[in-house]
Design an enzyme around this catalytic site. Sequence first.
Site, PDB file in Angstrom:
ATOM      1  N   THR A   1       0.880  -1.143   0.000  1.00 28.78           N
ATOM      2  CA  THR A   1       0.000   0.000   0.000  1.00 28.78           C
ATOM      3  C   THR A   1       0.924   1.200   0.000  1.00 28.78           C
ATOM      4  OG1 THR A   1      -1.640  -1.245   1.165  1.00 28.78           O
ATOM      5  CG2 THR A   1      -1.716   1.135   1.490  1.00 28.78           C
TER       6      THR A   1
ATOM      7  N   SER B   1      -7.707  -1.596   6.797  1.00 31.64           N
ATOM      8  CA  SER B   1      -6.997  -1.045   7.963  1.00 31.64           C
ATOM      9  C   SER B   1      -6.415   0.330   7.670  1.00 31.64           C
ATOM     10  CB  SER B   1      -5.829  -1.959   8.345  1.00 31.64           C
ATOM     11  OG  SER B   1      -6.293  -3.219   8.726  1.00 31.64           O
TER      12      SER B   1
ATOM     13  N   THR C   1      -3.993   1.656  -2.377  1.00 34.14           N
ATOM     14  CA  THR C   1      -3.405   0.319  -2.429  1.00 34.14           C
ATOM     15  C   THR C   1      -3.962  -0.540  -3.541  1.00 34.14           C
ATOM     16  OG1 THR C   1      -2.899  -1.603  -1.038  1.00 34.14           O
ATOM     17  CG2 THR C   1      -5.119  -0.729  -0.862  1.00 34.14           C
TER      18      THR C   1
ATOM     19  N   ASP D   1      -9.377  -8.947   1.320  1.00 36.05           N
ATOM     20  CA  ASP D   1      -9.639  -8.205   2.561  1.00 36.05           C
ATOM     21  C   ASP D   1     -11.018  -8.533   3.135  1.00 36.05           C
ATOM     22  OD1 ASP D   1      -7.251  -7.015   3.106  1.00 36.05           O
ATOM     23  OD2 ASP D   1      -7.781  -5.035   2.356  1.00 36.05           O
TER      24      ASP D   1
HETATM   25  O1  DON Z   1      -6.961  -2.135   3.117  1.00 36.98           O
HETATM   26  C1  DON Z   1      -6.162  -2.776   3.764  1.00 36.98           C
HETATM   27  O2  DON Z   1      -6.139  -2.805   4.971  1.00 36.98           O
HETATM   28  C2  DON Z   1      -5.089  -3.565   3.020  1.00 36.98           C
HETATM   29  N1  DON Z   1      -5.550  -3.878   1.703  1.00 36.98           N
HETATM   30  C3  DON Z   1      -3.826  -2.763   3.009  1.00 36.98           C
HETATM   31  C4  DON Z   1      -2.689  -3.489   2.374  1.00 36.98           C
HETATM   32  C5  DON Z   1      -1.369  -2.928   2.717  1.00 36.98           C
HETATM   33  O3  DON Z   1      -1.241  -1.999   3.474  1.00 36.98           O
HETATM   34  C6  DON Z   1      -0.196  -3.595   2.135  1.00 36.98           C
HETATM   35  N2  DON Z   1       0.995  -2.857   2.445  1.00 36.98           N
HETATM   36  N3  DON Z   1       1.997  -3.023   2.829  1.00 36.98           N
END
Ligand code: DON
Length: 570
Positions: free
Chosen positions: A382, A454, A400, A424
């Site tokens: 992300t 998150s 993301t 997710d």
């Molecule tokens: O929305 C979310 O919580 C996840 N899809 C975020 C993914 C994420 O932060 C990956 N990064 N390192």
Amino acid sequence: MLQPLIRLLLLCTLIIFYCNGLQAQDPQTPFAYSVRKTAFVNHGAVVSAHPLASKAGVDMLRKGGNAFDAAIATQLTLAVVYPAAGNIGGGGFMVAHTSTGKDLALDFREKAPAAATRDMYLDSAGNARTDLSQNGHLASGVPGAIAGIFEELRYAKLPMSTLIQPAIDLAENGFALTAAEAHSLNSTQEAFKRYNTVLPVFVKATPWKAGDTLVQKDLAMTLKRIRDKGAKGFYEGETARLILEEMRRGKGILTAADLQTYTAKTRPATLFPYKQYTIVTMPLPSSGGVVLQQMLKMVENQPLAGYGFESVKAVHLMTEVERLAYADRAQYLGDRDYYSVPVDTLTSQAYLHSRMAAFQPDKAGNSKDISAGVLSPKSEETTHFDVIDNDGNAVSITTTLNGGYGSRVVVGGAGFFLNNEMDDFSVKPGVPNMYGAVGTEANAIAPGKRMLSSMTPTLVLDKGKVFLVVGTPGGTTITTSVFQTLVDILDFGLSTQDAVNNPKFHHQWLPDELYVEPAFPTAVREQLTSMGYKVIQRGSIGRTEVIKVLPGHKLEAVGDGRGDDTAEGY
Ligand code: DON
């Protein structure tokens, strides 16, 4: 005699690492961007995951644009120069404060396609197929990024044709890869080959190296269609046709109607007091607002500052509130447009006080004994960037594809990655997603529903004026990293650089493990282990970006030392 010398050498190495930024990642490399980790400036600042994206944003500020202009240029440039996470095929959230004093939350999160079903990732024996929710064509939710960008444009001053041009130029003419990006592309080659129906430009016969030029002609064409036709240049016409062709070749389920009916949603931002400050953050479908509020309220009246930064007492207390909040996340949180979530109760003082009753000052909690609170019936990719301008506008955006390069599917002929955000959702109650998060009914799959996130783009206001702009990537560690960064600055009085770069820790209820970064102090780790924690060292946690407003509207922008992150300003 030797010891002070070794210490001095170590200190010098650290300073060189800190100052050189990227170059320190690969001393053999002849190429490196000049990466500025901290910018002290007067007028406006951008801090993002890539030097070219930060520059594109600041260029818009210099041209007379505001923070929204800079955010759009940064976001679009990230989609070109940071393909692992920057995106037009994904989604995200914006939290902003305008010069007129308005607080905004914009949800451009992906939604489940209309043909999605609750059990679409279960095999005939009822086993979860997370390989399908995480990879390939079936893993993608309907992208929200471009709809989000055109909502952001409503607050901007410059035309889209100006804001998108740096991204078009970088896609068309190419840009030099950083060492980290070359490494990341090399480690994903097999997945690119496996999941694509048309080999994308990211596949290369010999390994990528820092300084190689990455040219993305198809992506440039897609960006030009967006420039010329607006959001319809993505959700309809040629780009939509290419997405649907890709879905047909890869047996995906996104339809023309899914694309045409996607809308970004402006929602009331979540606001709550913390000491003398007001926290402004993201509501559902991000879990961030609820979880951050729970954690901050559970520590607000505890003597954290007296315990001290990285003291065993402080880490223990913060870990236990993380555990409690994440247990509630798993049970209660999901898209509120589809499932009733008792947000008021979950964030009420009385409820949080009762949750803390289980806290034992000398002993680790146990996730087996702690489940979600009982409510009365009433009740690693992300990317994050921050922008602030001279007029008092501040923008905090986390966006993301979910995993690095999302589903790893590039839309043939259109040149951009599709997300793997369907993972997710809770694909089956109790089955962990790629970040180990579990969920239940609240976050079950339903057509059109947004999957729980998150991502926690956040602002801190002091007397109604922006004081901090904060956020990070990192899957489920996002909210705990934002929590720790805020507490580090607001309670422990750490400098912005220390709050960003000092080691972070993370507990998410299940698995019952306390993750720490490699630099986390060994002595604290040992004491926590003796209190009953299963402490596990892992790779880096998050890439936190912070802008702090200093007295006299001086700005301090700090990019995380963990990556290519760069602070720019003027
Ligand atoms: O929305 C979310 O919580 C996840 N899809 C975020 C993914 C994420 O932060 C990956 N990064 N390192």
